[in-house]
Design an enzyme around this catalytic site. Structure first.
Site, PDB file in Angstrom:
ATOM      1  NE  ARG A  80       1.709  -9.455   5.072  1.00  0.00           N
ATOM      2  CZ  ARG A  80       0.411  -9.370   4.825  1.00  0.00           C
ATOM      3  NH1 ARG A  80      -0.431 -10.206   5.440  1.00  0.00           N
ATOM      4  NH2 ARG A  80      -0.063  -8.469   3.976  1.00  0.00           N
ATOM      5  CG  HIS A 100      -5.921  -1.101   1.450  1.00  0.00           C
ATOM      6  ND1 HIS A 100      -4.559  -0.997   1.633  1.00  0.00           N
ATOM      7  CD2 HIS A 100      -6.456  -0.006   2.057  1.00  0.00           C
ATOM      8  CE1 HIS A 100      -4.292   0.096   2.314  1.00  0.00           C
ATOM      9  NE2 HIS A 100      -5.430   0.722   2.580  1.00  0.00           N
ATOM     10  CD  GLN A 109      -0.596  -8.775  -0.204  1.00  0.00           C
ATOM     11  OE1 GLN A 109       0.047  -7.741  -0.333  1.00  0.00           O
ATOM     12  NE2 GLN A 109      -1.520  -8.927   0.719  1.00  0.00           N
ATOM     13  CG  HIS A 140      -3.709  -0.148  -2.755  1.00  0.00           C
ATOM     14  ND1 HIS A 140      -2.645  -0.953  -3.083  1.00  0.00           N
ATOM     15  CD2 HIS A 140      -3.999  -0.390  -1.452  1.00  0.00           C
ATOM     16  CE1 HIS A 140      -2.283  -1.641  -2.004  1.00  0.00           C
ATOM     17  NE2 HIS A 140      -3.083  -1.317  -1.007  1.00  0.00           N
ATOM     18  CG  ASP A 198      -2.068  -5.460  -2.691  1.00  0.00           C
ATOM     19  OD1 ASP A 198      -3.284  -5.336  -2.462  1.00  0.00           O
ATOM     20  OD2 ASP A 198      -1.187  -5.106  -1.899  1.00  0.00           O
ATOM     21  CB  CYS A 227      -0.987   0.001   1.166  1.00  0.00           C
ATOM     22  SG  CYS A 227      -0.329  -0.587   2.722  1.00  0.00           S
ATOM     23  CE  LYS A 240      -9.448  -8.269   7.774  1.00  0.00           C
ATOM     24  NZ  LYS A 240      -8.232  -9.091   7.605  1.00  0.00           N
TER      25      LYS A 240
END
Length: 608
Positions: free
Chosen positions: A335, A482, A353, A357, A355, A306, A436
């Protein structure tokens, strides 16, 4: 027995018969059946029954915690056999046998209440009980006793062990004390229990089927990925087959993102800690991150994408006419997962991911969330998944004030409510920067998996002072949404392998066709076919080792290749193929041209 009352629901909480204390007329009875509330009581009680059996067999045993979980129960404990070794899989049958003996004795389960100080004194020589007491507030503490076993517990429990007849111990594992990998490794035994034999048998069959489908086992058979101690735990190594699978999945999703207005971007994998301090990760997520120092400056390896996407937004002046801005990235993140929780591809330390945004005006939150949900629905249907949704609210560790959180949570609820979409609530399960929607898919064994997520975030735009120019030429604050649909490629691939038992959809199968020439005389024709398939971007392999035909066919079947071609004299002479379609479970003869046409049609079946 199904008409027996084993507990009550009082003011939204389960209260057992030992605790109801004359308030039955104010409560709703919970009967002995396979309902959610009933199973919670039965499961918790069966954990205690297992502990009683363990201490009967191994008197040196000491116990930590034994909760009910979604599909059963477990107990963490310390116990050693006479030779000093820990318990193993082979000891589960003895424990089950002892549990059945205890059930037959029909012991009442009795609750008593004392002060924390008295309980602490009672168990002063039991270090694990002292660990449990540290986690309990001062005041009254309850004990539950059955036969010779007693434990600190808040309940609820069934009134008698006779209700625990239909159980099965499923596996044994290690578990760090309190989940802290720096502390002692305890033994953990898992089990399942139900209110009737039929449901138990069905569940045990499902467990056995799940073992056959285990993605770690199939991943080896299909030569997809491996792990290596020299590389490190939780760091998958993708072999050629697995890398092709990932590449096909990524390639398939890329144009779909572009059609929906997403722009590809790429952020760095390490950022100065200053950026993580502004975002709030440094304070709220630091324990899950890895850090390094470069030129005396601390950097954090990104656990999320992000902040990089925030910087893409900051790179230009934005107008309301530009919004929504949709950025997506196949972002590699790291992580710090604890050693005890890593599990194949499901829980790793490095993953990628899918991912994205979305930066939009606050008034456009609903329409953007609905567009994402439509995207989710199309993807899940494509892979044959049903799914549920759950809104996760503000966690204990969070940034931003209550008003912002309430606004963001209401935006999610409104989007779902206005479109009659059902959802559950996970209180306190949100990300530290925003609430979320979690997408929980159901696989072919009816197991639930957490995959995609949609998060509404007012906090990061404020922390990084993001803005856009509105129609009145004034600065306004955008909202950041997100979004990940698969969640991570690693986890989704693991789930998909188990969902399909390795029979992956043709369009992403790492090897689409195995070509098996019967002898060397047929090898050149096999190579010609392979070259034609490569031009169509269809992956094939030629199995021409000096092995029997049947063994080479078994090799192709073991690696779950969708289509197998056997090439002999007739096929070479007639420019044809003998096809074994493993997905359709059919055999057929066709010309090479017909086969190529068939494959093209197969690829075109994938609509989005």
């Amino acid at each position: 027995m199904n008409s027996d009352i084993i507990a009550y629901k009082l003011n939204g909480e389960i209260v057992d018969t030992q605790s109801i204390n004359g308030r039955e007329d104010q409560a709703t009875p919970i009967y002995f059946d396979n309902s959610k509330d009933s199973l919670e009581v039965i499961r918790h009680s069966c954990a205690h029954l297992m502990a009683e059996a363990i201490i009967s067999l191994y008197p040196n045993a000491k116990f930590f915690v034994g909760p009910a979980i979604e599909d059963g129960f477990y107990y963490d404990f310390r116990a050693f056999k006479e030779d000093g070794s820990k318990l193993g899989e082979g000891d589960l049958k003895d424990i089950e046998k002892k549990m059945k003996e205890l059930i037959d004795s029909k012991q009442n389960i009795i609750k008593t209440v004392s002060t924390k100080k008295e309980i602490s004194e009672k168990f002063k020589d039991d270090d694990l009980k002292q660990e449990v007491l540290k986690r309990i507030p001062d005041g009254e503490v309850s004990l539950y006793t059955q036969g010779s076993f007693e434990d600190i517990c808040r309940g609820p429990h069934v009134p008698n062990t006779r209700y625990l007849r239909f159980f099965k111990l499923t596996r044994i594992a290690g578990a760090y004390l309190g989940g802290d990998e720096k502390r002692e490794m305890l033994t953990r035994i898992y089990g399942v229990v139900f209110a009737d034999k039929e449901t138990l048998n069905e569940h045990v069959k499902m467990i056995e089927e799940a073992k056959k489908r285990d993605h770690r086992k199939l991943g080896v058979e299909m030569k997809l990925f491996t792990f290596d101690e020299q590389i490190g735990a939780g760091l998958p190594i993708w072999l050629p087959n697995g890398a092709r699978l990932r590449s096909k999945l990524e390639k398939f999703l890329f144009p779909i993102h572009r059609q929906r207005g997403y722009q590809p971007v790429r952020g760095p994998e390490i950022l100065k800690s200053d950026a993580w301090k502004i975002s709030g990760h440094y304070t709220n997520y630091k324990e899950n991150m890895y850090f390094t120092t470069i030129d005396e400056q601390e950097y954090g390896i990104k656990p999320m994408n992000c902040v990089g996407h925030v910087k893409v937004y900051e790179s230009d002046i934005r107008s309301y006419r530009d919004l929504p801005l949709k950025f997506f990235e196949y972002g590699v993140v790291h992580r710090h997962e604890k050693s005890g929780v890593m599990h194949g591809l499901f829980r790793v330390r490095e993953f990628t991911q899918d991912d994205a945004h979305i930066f939009c005006e606050p008034s456009k939150i609903k329409e953007n969330i609905l567009e994402i949900l439509d995207f989710v629905d199309n993807i899940m249907k494509l892979f044959g998944f049903n799914y549920e949704m759950e809104i996760s609210t503000r966690p204990e560790k969070a940034i931003g004030d209550d008003k912002i959180w309430e606004m963001a949570t209401d935006a999610l609820k409104t989007a779902l409510d206005d479109n009659n979409l059902s959802y559950g609530i996970d209180e306190g399960g949100g990300a530290f920067y925003g609430p979320k929607i979690d997408i929980k898919i159901k696989d072919s064994l009816n197991r639930k998996w957490q995959c995609g997520t949609i998060q509404v975030d007012f906090n990061l735009p404020e922390r990084f002072d993001l803005s856009y120019i509105d129609e009145n030429n004034e600065k306004q604050r955008p909202v950041m949404i997100h979004r990940a649909i698969l969640g991570s490629f690693e986890r989704f691939i693991g789930i998909l392998i188990e969902h399909t038992a390795g029979e992956l959809p043709f369009f992403i199968a790492p090897t689409n066709v195995s070509i098996i020439p019967i002898s060397d005389n047929h090898y050149e024709y096999a190579k010609e076919i392979a070259t034609m398939l490569q031009k169509l971007e269809i992956d094939s392999e030629i199995l021409h080792k000096n092995e029997t035909l049947n063994k080479r066919i078994r090799t192709a079947e073991k690696t779950h290749v969708p289509m197998i071609l056997v090439i002999g004299d007739s096929e070479v002479e007639n420019r044809s193929v003998a096809l074994r379609d493993r997905r359709a479970k059919q055999r057929s003869e066709m010309s090479l041209d017909e086969f190529i046409k068939f494959l093209k049609e197969k690829l075109n079946e994938v609509h989005f």
